[in-house]
Design an enzyme around this catalytic site. Structure first.
Site, PDB file in Angstrom:
ATOM      1  CG  HIS A 195      -2.459   4.236  26.917  1.00  0.00           C
ATOM      2  ND1 HIS A 195      -1.325   3.726  26.359  1.00  0.00           N
ATOM      3  CD2 HIS A 195      -2.930   5.154  26.042  1.00  0.00           C
ATOM      4  CE1 HIS A 195      -1.108   4.292  25.185  1.00  0.00           C
ATOM      5  NE2 HIS A 195      -2.065   5.176  24.974  1.00  0.00           N
ATOM      6  CG  ASP A 208      -0.805   7.563  31.170  1.00  0.00           C
ATOM      7  OD1 ASP A 208      -0.815   7.529  29.932  1.00  0.00           O
ATOM      8  OD2 ASP A 208      -1.126   6.608  31.877  1.00  0.00           O
ATOM      9  N   GLY A 209       2.084   8.414  29.802  1.00  0.00           N
ATOM     10  CA  GLY A 209       2.592   8.732  28.474  1.00  0.00           C
ATOM     11  C   GLY A 209       1.552   9.374  27.584  1.00  0.00           C
ATOM     12  CG  HIS A 210      -2.644   9.201  25.457  1.00  0.00           C
ATOM     13  ND1 HIS A 210      -3.414  10.351  25.591  1.00  0.00           N
ATOM     14  CD2 HIS A 210      -2.909   8.727  24.208  1.00  0.00           C
ATOM     15  CE1 HIS A 210      -4.106  10.538  24.484  1.00  0.00           C
ATOM     16  NE2 HIS A 210      -3.811   9.578  23.631  1.00  0.00           N
ATOM     17  CG  HIS A 214       0.096  10.917  19.874  1.00  0.00           C
ATOM     18  ND1 HIS A 214      -1.163  11.248  20.315  1.00  0.00           N
ATOM     19  CD2 HIS A 214      -0.027   9.698  19.278  1.00  0.00           C
ATOM     20  CE1 HIS A 214      -2.007  10.282  20.017  1.00  0.00           C
ATOM     21  NE2 HIS A 214      -1.344   9.320  19.376  1.00  0.00           N
ATOM     22  CD  GLU A 259      -2.026   7.359  16.172  1.00  0.00           C
ATOM     23  OE1 GLU A 259      -2.850   6.556  15.702  1.00  0.00           O
ATOM     24  OE2 GLU A 259      -1.959   7.643  17.377  1.00  0.00           O
ATOM     25  CD  GLU A 314      -6.170   9.361  16.486  1.00  0.00           C
ATOM     26  OE1 GLU A 314      -6.803   8.811  17.415  1.00  0.00           O
ATOM     27  OE2 GLU A 314      -4.935   9.536  16.504  1.00  0.00           O
ATOM     28  CB  CYS A 349      -8.985  11.026  18.611  1.00  0.00           C
ATOM     29  SG  CYS A 349      -9.997   9.596  19.033  1.00  0.00           S
ATOM     30  CB  CYS A 395      -9.281   5.958  20.494  1.00  0.00           C
ATOM     31  SG  CYS A 395      -8.292   6.227  19.004  1.00  0.00           S
ATOM     32  CB  CYS A 396     -11.826   7.463  16.057  1.00  0.00           C
ATOM     33  SG  CYS A 396     -10.113   8.029  15.905  1.00  0.00           S
TER      34      CYS A 396
END
Length: 659
Positions: free
Chosen positions: A143, A193-195, A271, A323, A339, A341, A419-420
């Site tokens: 990340h 990035d993976g996210h 995801h 997720e 989620e 988010c 994160c949320c």
């Protein structure tokens, strides 16, 4: 949806939060809670000052990175992003209200960021403190660019609110450094990035600075995603050769939104948060580069999500495993991950699609997610949160079964993966920018969300004010009043939500035809005078909503919805074993507003049936005769308000007799 024209463009621009003041009792109170309660509470959480809450260590990580203190890194690899979202929220709060004390705290945080930033521009506490020699070696999992993206968003929000450039300069320096590391030139990393997150953030940074290098870098990251040979395979091999760790087994490319190049993605996979963040950036880039194919992909992905993979509450991502999205119509209730988010990201994406294509479908989903799947993520007092938003809860199983360990019966004060909480705070703090849009070319003003507020825009050099007064979502009536310096011709476009079967509208007392609308918006074009008034009535009957037959979990069930609000049953109002309650054919319901309950909410009451109590005394687990049923009064509350009282069972979907 309509077809894409030759050159996609933003047909309208969202009005800045600086030009919108929210003043209704529903959302103004929540804005106040974010500003006065949530921001200080989350600041305490970031400083590990909440007794009994999961420690964060985020601020301490930055102090260590800056050399202000000594110690070891603690937390998730993306812990930095919690501070970034908090700072972005502060920017949105300060954009509307001066708060010297809060601004001083934020300025001190920005000074800390400056001290933690390395000479070359790098800024990431995990690698600076814990793995200083391993930068950019595990983009798939760690990340780095995700955290950078959140700080870029924070920098833009804070700069636009205060005019102070320091944090913007810090993040521009970081972005400039990133641009030297990534790209298709010799010696650069051809990766991502993976996210996904930095992609949409770079577009915001470009818009704030007019530096097209940031836009080009965003485009590079999006275009490179999913190309072959696969970057993550190459990266994993490099890690093995460098002795930094082996390839993890079982990691599927679609989890990272990297299974195929983006222009070949037609179904939402992997995801869910990563997906909608990426899709948001794709819309931005489609507009900036007139990329018809990319926008068409966004539309296909949109239809796949909202027609096959979205819960009635606007939640997405049904599986706790990774997720993620699963297969069409797989929408379990008691194991729903959904989620917070992800619903927020869906709202980001919907708003971007709405600016490109003036269609109420996007605003409808934006509204659905806002009043249900997003708002449920925070308690009424702003001090506890849901990461996961199930649509059915039986505490005994949720607290016992290993395959339901993500389902919580009550909101939590904080999370190790937090994160949320800051995400929902920044969404509510920035809500004003979702209400209205302006098309300056066509001279149109769009009203997307019905929230008591005051809009102030410029049209041809004169200031136009639009005041919206309403008790929405509880009340059916919306009043709008215009104030102009001189008579002006333009169109006022009002959304007629798809849930509304009957609407009436009048201008200065003259009733208009509401059946003539364009993509769900009723456009009123005229020469407007100061003090012109518009009255809009959106009929809000209590509706029984059924699922598509292929949503197996909901076969023989219905949900209660009124306007944009989805309702649920709680054990505290209806007793235990909610799944035993059945709504009869032709069930009648009443609605009333209870100002004393849950901060003031509408309540739906009616009568169903349930198994008579003595049946539970039966000693056999299975029998052949039918149990007798007796009338049962039901009471439903808004889904977003559940779990703010005595913990217990909850359900959105209720058994319903069709015969």
């Amino acid at each position: 949806m309509g077809t894409t024209e030759k050159e996609p463009r933003k047909h309208m621009e969202a009005v800045s939060i600086k030009n919108v003041t929210i003043h209704d009792s529903f959302w103004a109170e929540r804005e106040q809670i974010v500003a006065k309660t949530v921001v200080p509470y989350q600041w305490d959480a970031l400083n590990d000052a909440i007794p009994g809450a999961e420690p964060s260590h985020t601020i301490e990580n930055f102090r260590i990175a800056a050399g202000d203190s000594e110690g070891e890194y603690y937390g998730m690899v993306f812990q930095d992003s919690d501070l970034a979202k908090w700072l972005e929220t502060v920017g949105f709060v300060l954009a509307k209200h001066k708060d010297p004390q809060l601004e001083k705290i934020a300025d001190d945080v920005i000074d800390l960021l400056g001290r933690a930033q390395q000479q070359d521009g790098y800024l990431n506490t995990y690698y600076t403190v814990k793995k200083p020699d391993e930068r950019w070696t595990n983009l798939r999992d760690n990340h780095e660019l995700y955290c950078a993206g959140h700080f870029m968003e924070a920098a833009v929000a804070y700069y636009e609110a205060t005019g102070k450039r320091k944090v913007l300069d810090i993040m521009c320096k970081y972005a400039d450094y990133i641009a030297t590391i990534f790209g298709d030139e010799p010696g650069q990393i051809r990766g991502y990035d993976g996210h996904p997150e930095v992609e949409l953030a770079l577009v915001k940074l470009y818009e704030a600075t007019d530096n097209k290098n940031y836009l080009e870098l965003s485009k590079f990251f999006v275009d490179e995603r999913g190309q072959q040979p696969h970057f993550f395979d190459h990266e994993a091999k490099e890690r093995e050769e460098a002795g930094l760790g082996k390839q993890k087994e079982g990691r599927i490319y679609d989890y990272f939104q990297a299974h195929v190049p983006v222009r070949e993605q037609f179904t939402a996979e992997g995801h869910s948060v990563r997906a909608v963040y990426l899709y948001s950036a794709m819309v931005d880039l489609a507009v900036e580069y007139n990329d018809v194919k990319l926008l068409d992909v966004c539309k296909k992905l949109w239809n796949d999500v909202v027609q096959k993979k979205m819960y009635i509450i606007g939640g997405i991502g049904s599986s706790a495993h990774e997720e993620r999205f699963t297969v069409p119509f797989d929408l379990p209730n008691d194991r729903a991950y959904t989620e917070t988010c992800a619903a927020i990201g869906l709202m980001f994406w919907a708003q971007r699609m709405l600016q490109v294509e003036k269609h109420r479908d996007y605003a409808d989903v934006m509204e659905l997610a806002l009043y249900n799947g997003i708002l449920s993520g925070m308690s009424l007092d702003g001090k506890s949160y849901f990461y996961v938003n199930p649509l059915e809860v039986w505490p005994d199983t949720a607290n016992f079964r290993n395959d339901m360990k993500t389902v919580k019966v009550t909101r939590q004060p904080w999370f190790g993966c937090a994160c949320c909480p800051p995400n929902i705070a920044r969404l509510i703090a920035s809500l004003g920018q979702y209400l209205y849009s302006q098309d300056k070319v066509e001279r149109e003003v769009y009203v997307h969300l019905y929230i008591g507020s005051k809009l102030e825009i410029d049209m041809d050099g004169q200031t136009i004010q639009l005041t919206q007064t309403t008790n929405y979502p509880w009340d059916e009536q919306i009043s709008l009043r215009l104030q102009l310096e001189q008579p002006t011709e333009f169109s006022l476009a009002l959304r007629i939500p798809s849930w509304c079967k009957s609407a009436t509208i009048s201008v200065n007392g003259e009733v208009l035809n509401t059946r003539i609308h364009v993509n769900g918006y009723l456009k009123i074009r005229r020469v407007w005078q100061s003090e012109d008034s518009i009255e809009l009535h959106l009929e809000m009957p209590i509706e029984l909503v059924r699922s598509h037959p292929r949503v197996r979990e909901n076969a023989g069930k219905a949900a209660l919805q009124r306007g944009p609000v989805v309702f649920c049953l709680e054990e505290v109002d209806n007793g235990a074993n909610l799944q035993d309650i059945v709504l009869p054919l032709g069930a009648k319901f009443d609605v009333h507003f209870d100002k004393e309950l849950l901060g003031g909410v509408s309540i739906i009451t009616g009568t169903g049936t349930r198994t008579e109590e003595k049946a539970e005394e039966h000693h056999s687990l299975y029998i052949t005769q039918a149990f007798s049923r007796v009338p049962a009064t039901i009471k439903a509350i808004p889904y977003f308000a559940w779990s703010n009282r005595t913990p217990g069972e909850m359900t959105v979907w209720i058994r319903h007799s069709e015969v």
